[in-house]
Design a protein around this motif. Sequence first.
Motif, PDB file in Angstrom:
ATOM      1  N   ASP A  63       0.835  -1.209   0.000  1.00 34.01           N
ATOM      2  CA  ASP A  63       0.000   0.000   0.000  1.00 34.01           C
ATOM      3  C   ASP A  63       0.868   1.258   0.000  1.00 34.01           C
ATOM      4  N   TYR A  64       1.956   1.200   0.738  1.00 31.07           N
ATOM      5  CA  TYR A  64       2.893   2.330   0.784  1.00 31.07           C
ATOM      6  C   TYR A  64       3.518   2.583  -0.584  1.00 31.07           C
ATOM      7  N   LEU A  65       3.911   1.533  -1.278  1.00 29.50           N
ATOM      8  CA  LEU A  65       4.522   1.701  -2.597  1.00 29.50           C
ATOM      9  C   LEU A  65       3.532   2.318  -3.578  1.00 29.50           C
ATOM     10  N   VAL A  66       2.293   1.860  -3.534  1.00 31.28           N
ATOM     11  CA  VAL A  66       1.257   2.420  -4.413  1.00 31.28           C
ATOM     12  C   VAL A  66       1.063   3.903  -4.112  1.00 31.28           C
ATOM     13  N   ALA A  67       0.932   4.238  -2.828  1.00 30.72           N
ATOM     14  CA  ALA A  67       0.695   5.630  -2.433  1.00 30.72           C
ATOM     15  C   ALA A  67       1.868   6.528  -2.807  1.00 30.72           C
ATOM     16  N   THR A  68       3.090   6.018  -2.666  1.00 34.33           N
ATOM     17  CA  THR A  68       4.279   6.824  -2.967  1.00 34.33           C
ATOM     18  C   THR A  68       4.382   7.106  -4.461  1.00 34.33           C
ATOM     19  N   LEU A  69       4.161   6.099  -5.292  1.00 35.97           N
ATOM     20  CA  LEU A  69       4.187   6.318  -6.739  1.00 35.97           C
ATOM     21  C   LEU A  69       3.116   7.320  -7.159  1.00 35.97           C
ATOM     22  N   LYS A  70       1.934   7.217  -6.569  1.00 42.72           N
ATOM     23  CA  LYS A  70       0.855   8.166  -6.885  1.00 42.72           C
ATOM     24  C   LYS A  70       1.221   9.577  -6.428  1.00 42.72           C
ATOM     25  N   LYS A  71       1.871   9.669  -5.261  1.00 43.81           N
ATOM     26  CA  LYS A  71       2.270  10.978  -4.747  1.00 43.81           C
ATOM     27  C   LYS A  71       3.191  11.695  -5.710  1.00 43.81           C
ATOM     28  N   TYR A  72       4.020  10.930  -6.425  1.00 48.26           N
ATOM     29  CA  TYR A  72       4.953  11.523  -7.377  1.00 48.26           C
ATOM     30  C   TYR A  72       4.365  11.620  -8.788  1.00 48.26           C
ATOM     31  N   GLY A  73       3.070  11.434  -8.884  1.00 45.66           N
ATOM     32  CA  GLY A  73       2.380  11.716 -10.145  1.00 45.66           C
ATOM     33  C   GLY A  73       2.411  10.606 -11.172  1.00 45.66           C
ATOM     34  N   LEU A  74       2.849   9.413 -10.789  1.00 51.34           N
ATOM     35  CA  LEU A  74       2.873   8.316 -11.744  1.00 51.34           C
ATOM     36  C   LEU A  74       1.484   7.680 -11.846  1.00 51.34           C
ATOM     37  N   GLN A  75       1.156   7.207 -12.997  1.00 53.73           N
ATOM     38  CA  GLN A  75      -0.089   6.470 -13.199  1.00 53.73           C
ATOM     39  C   GLN A  75       0.136   5.042 -12.684  1.00 53.73           C
ATOM     40  N   VAL A  76      -0.657   4.639 -11.708  1.00 55.23           N
ATOM     41  CA  VAL A  76      -0.390   3.380 -11.019  1.00 55.23           C
ATOM     42  C   VAL A  76      -1.408   2.306 -11.391  1.00 55.23           C
ATOM     43  N   THR A  77      -0.881   1.124 -11.658  1.00 55.78           N
ATOM     44  CA  THR A  77      -1.703  -0.058 -11.914  1.00 55.78           C
ATOM     45  C   THR A  77      -1.295  -1.146 -10.934  1.00 55.78           C
ATOM     46  N   GLU A  78      -2.284  -1.709 -10.243  1.00 53.18           N
ATOM     47  CA  GLU A  78      -2.031  -2.855  -9.377  1.00 53.18           C
ATOM     48  C   GLU A  78      -2.484  -4.110 -10.101  1.00 53.18           C
ATOM     49  N   GLN A  79      -1.657  -5.122 -10.065  1.00 52.75           N
ATOM     50  CA  GLN A  79      -1.930  -6.362 -10.792  1.00 52.75           C
ATOM     51  C   GLN A  79      -1.935  -7.535  -9.801  1.00 52.75           C
ATOM     52  N   PRO A  80      -3.105  -7.826  -9.223  1.00 54.35           N
ATOM     53  CA  PRO A  80      -3.174  -8.954  -8.291  1.00 54.35           C
ATOM     54  C   PRO A  80      -3.107 -10.294  -9.013  1.00 54.35           C
ATOM     55  N   PHE A  81      -2.483 -11.272  -8.384  1.00 52.60           N
ATOM     56  CA  PHE A  81      -2.446 -12.630  -8.924  1.00 52.60           C
ATOM     57  C   PHE A  81      -2.250 -13.598  -7.761  1.00 52.60           C
ATOM     58  N   THR A  82      -2.592 -14.852  -7.964  1.00 50.22           N
ATOM     59  CA  THR A  82      -2.543 -15.829  -6.877  1.00 50.22           C
ATOM     60  C   THR A  82      -1.738 -17.060  -7.291  1.00 50.22           C
ATOM     61  N   PRO A  83      -0.427 -16.950  -7.287  1.00 50.18           N
ATOM     62  CA  PRO A  83       0.408 -18.095  -7.666  1.00 50.18           C
ATOM     63  C   PRO A  83       0.493 -19.126  -6.546  1.00 50.18           C
ATOM     64  N   THR A  84       0.881 -20.323  -6.910  1.00 49.77           N
ATOM     65  CA  THR A  84       1.160 -21.374  -5.938  1.00 49.77           C
ATOM     66  C   THR A  84       2.661 -21.637  -5.946  1.00 49.77           C
ATOM     67  N   THR A  85       3.256 -21.669  -4.784  1.00 54.86           N
ATOM     68  CA  THR A  85       4.704 -21.803  -4.665  1.00 54.86           C
ATOM     69  C   THR A  85       5.142 -23.265  -4.812  1.00 54.86           C
ATOM     70  N   PHE A  86       6.439 -23.482  -4.844  1.00 55.17           N
ATOM     71  CA  PHE A  86       6.982 -24.833  -4.995  1.00 55.17           C
ATOM     72  C   PHE A  86       6.578 -25.743  -3.839  1.00 55.17           C
ATOM     73  N   ASP A  87       6.305 -25.151  -2.639  1.00 52.44           N
ATOM     74  CA  ASP A  87       5.916 -25.956  -1.487  1.00 52.44           C
ATOM     75  C   ASP A  87       4.407 -25.981  -1.275  1.00 52.44           C
ATOM     76  N   GLY A  88       3.651 -25.559  -2.310  1.00 50.97           N
ATOM     77  CA  GLY A  88       2.201 -25.676  -2.274  1.00 50.97           C
ATOM     78  C   GLY A  88       1.458 -24.523  -1.615  1.00 50.97           C
ATOM     79  N   THR A  89       2.133 -23.462  -1.260  1.00 51.69           N
ATOM     80  CA  THR A  89       1.485 -22.312  -0.627  1.00 51.69           C
ATOM     81  C   THR A  89       0.855 -21.419  -1.693  1.00 51.69           C
ATOM     82  N   LYS A  90      -0.410 -21.056  -1.487  1.00 51.31           N
ATOM     83  CA  LYS A  90      -1.084 -20.140  -2.410  1.00 51.31           C
ATOM     84  C   LYS A  90      -0.907 -18.718  -1.888  1.00 51.31           C
ATOM     85  N   LEU A  91      -0.414 -17.828  -2.739  1.00 50.90           N
ATOM     86  CA  LEU A  91      -0.073 -16.469  -2.312  1.00 50.90           C
ATOM     87  C   LEU A  91      -1.074 -15.435  -2.802  1.00 50.90           C
ATOM     88  N   ASN A  92      -1.313 -14.450  -1.953  1.00 48.59           N
ATOM     89  CA  ASN A  92      -2.023 -13.243  -2.377  1.00 48.59           C
ATOM     90  C   ASN A  92      -0.957 -12.228  -2.756  1.00 48.59           C
TER      91      ASN A  92
END
Length: 342
Positions: A78-107
């Motif tokens: 959230d901080y990275l998104v807010a900081t980029l926006k503060k400096y006037g950059l057009q921000v896109t967030e790209q959520p994805f849910t990969p599964t790791t080598f040990d079977g963990t599903k990530l947000n």
Amino acid sequence: MLFLSRSLFFKRFTYIFSLTLLIYGCKSNTSSEQTSEQAVKLVASPAFNPDSAYAFVQKQVDFGARVPNSKPHQLCGDYLVATLKKYGLQVTEQPFTPTTFDGTKLNARNIIGSFNPAASKRILLAAHWDSRPFSDQDSVVKDKPVLAANDGASGVGVLLEVARVLSSQTTKPDIGVDIIFFDAEDWGSSDEPTKMEYSGFCLGSQYWSANKHTPNYTAYFGILLDMVGAKGATFLKEGHSVQVAEEVVRQVWTTASRIGYNNYFIDERGTSITDDHWPVNKVAGIPMIDIIHTKQNSLALTFFPQWHTSHDTMENIDPNTLKAVGQTLMQVLYQEAAGQAL
């Protein structure tokens, strides 16, 4: 016998004469190339502030280890998104849910900030922002998450400062810059067998490369930063980078040398490393190089001493290294904007 000796003399003379011409020619070509490079003037570029970059690194580390699925990870994103926006950059967030080598599903989420989004000529800059969930290279505490001051936060800190500097200029460079913070880079297997590509590393860059944030997105070239803040860092010319984007490597290392940072950017080819730039090259089709801390000794390639350990903390971050990398990036961007690439 006299004829043989005379023939031998002429053969040796011809060989020496030819060799002399060859050496002279090589020196002349090298001299010509160096003269050509020196003939291209360094354009004025704004100063990169290493103390500001250091503060950006510190801010990330203050959240704690930014391991996906954790509260520090969410807050830092959230901080990275807010900081980029503060400096006037057009921000896109790209959520994805990969599964790791040990079977963990990530947000997970890739975070993209675009400077001057209407510009047709674009340069891609990237770093990963997540932390490794275990200190597998630590001699004592192997199950503790890595604070990742250098292996993650340093590259992000440099790019946040690049964003700040670009936004602060009265006259903006006539070029587009896309900053991507790749997520889920560091949840891979170092030694256990896995059928996953890249041994489970580089999940964010793999996802973005196959699902670009803008349809048909492309860039003139890309530069990845990884482990760019340690004291006494050295950056060899990473093997994959030389293989697929040799001219970009030459341009960056020449720029660093011209502005006085050749003690960091070593004019020597290193080994090929699996990192976020590789899917960008292979899948996205964008020539991207990797500026990564490596040191080649007689036995093996090594990274910085605290790599993947509980000691990857702020006391090992040097503003001088951040300055060397950040100022080189600024100079490369402004040379490109002026059509004066070195």
